[in-house]
Enzyme design. Sequence first.
Site, PDB file in Angstrom:
ATOM      1  N   LYS A 195       0.875  -1.139  -0.043  1.00 11.11           N
ATOM      2  CA  LYS A 195       0.124   0.140   0.043  1.00 11.11           C
ATOM      3  C   LYS A 195       0.877   1.297   0.083  1.00 11.11           C
ATOM      4  O   LYS A 195       1.717   1.436   0.823  1.00 11.11           O
ATOM      5  CB  LYS A 195      -1.063   0.029   1.269  1.00 11.11           C
ATOM      6  CG  LYS A 195      -1.662   1.210   1.057  1.00 11.11           C
ATOM      7  CD  LYS A 195      -2.794   1.192   2.572  1.00 11.11           C
ATOM      8  CE  LYS A 195      -3.694   2.283   2.541  1.00 11.11           C
ATOM      9  NZ  LYS A 195      -4.610   2.194   3.784  1.00 11.11           N
ATOM     10  N   LYS A 247      -2.070  -1.335  -3.764  1.00 11.69           N
ATOM     11  CA  LYS A 247      -3.221  -0.229  -3.626  1.00 11.69           C
ATOM     12  C   LYS A 247      -2.293   1.077  -3.583  1.00 11.69           C
ATOM     13  O   LYS A 247      -1.336   1.248  -3.094  1.00 11.69           O
ATOM     14  CB  LYS A 247      -4.155  -0.394  -2.437  1.00 11.69           C
ATOM     15  CG  LYS A 247      -4.754   0.996  -2.182  1.00 11.69           C
ATOM     16  CD  LYS A 247      -5.494   0.973  -0.580  1.00 11.69           C
ATOM     17  CE  LYS A 247      -6.450   1.992  -0.517  1.00 11.69           C
ATOM     18  NZ  LYS A 247      -7.374   2.218   0.711  1.00 11.69           N
TER      19      LYS A 247
HETATM   20 ZN    ZN Z   1      -5.335   3.462   8.230  1.00 10.01          ZN
END
Ligand code: ZN
Length: 325
Positions: A195, A247
């Site tokens: 992420k 992501k």
């Molecule tokens: Zn968070």
Amino acid sequence: MDLPLRMRRLRRSAGLRAMVRENHISVDDLILPLFVEEGIDSPIPVASMPGVYRYPESELAAQVNHAWQRGIRAIILFGVSHHKDDVGSDTWSDQGLMVRMIRIAKQTAPNMLVISDNCFCEYTDHGHCGVVCDDGHVDNDATLDNLQLQVLAAARAGVDMIAPSGMMDGMIAAIREALDSQGFSHIPVMSYSSKFASAFYGPFRDAVDSNFKGDRNAYQMDPANGREALAESMQDVYEGADILMVKPALAYLDVVTNIRANTDRPLAVYHVSGEYAMVKAAAAAGVIDERAVVMETILSFKRAGADLIITYYAHDIVDWLEEGA
Ligand SMILES: [Zn+2]
């Protein structure tokens, strides 16, 4: 001209093109995000994300049922808490918002795959993804202790899959240890394994009404780092993650392909708020064909190696698949 192979031969007819098509989009690929806010009476539109709302708790059942009726088989739940404190303790309360959302979703559609986004940022008054120390940094290991409490509360509420998004080191091992020790070894973990600290999350901050002022660069990944993204994902495989995730999606397809080439774990992408908002804005301005651009984008995720796609476009994609059939 004497060519050994003419690639256009297989493109001449629609039937033949369909037979040699390498990737397909199915409703089974899709995970719909849903936002629930405490203390509101009617849905609040997210200004930067046309078609996306923060729903009152009283409307969650209707939204889950609507998704189920349309063929969507997986949702991921995000809460917007009005009971914030400095550690996010509402997340591990058996009467807290996260637990209530899970219970409502499972009661409404028992066969829906109900995934909880497991973090603290929507439940802490400072907006960070965990316990903040005196020096302003997030305390990794103190946060893991609380994350163990949170995932056990979610498991007791009947969640089908845990999805930790806080990018703490060791989070998968900590979650696995907690779940396995309390009789929840059957519950899978989908890790937000790679992420990035991305500007594409801007509209999501609108969606969750975050008044967050700082940044998350000390725990989310540097967008410049592809090798590190693979290392993060492989670390999560080692710790027992059942599904990995990248992501955002579109700007990180090289990362998707690299992870796909290095592990057999299923791989998700999160098609994030900024990606959604950009297409909506361009479509509203009349400069692109929304349906064609979205379907091409989703196909690019599949081609890169993604199996699961978390997207705010889930309902539209269902419409478009039906229209195309
Ligand atoms: Zn968070």
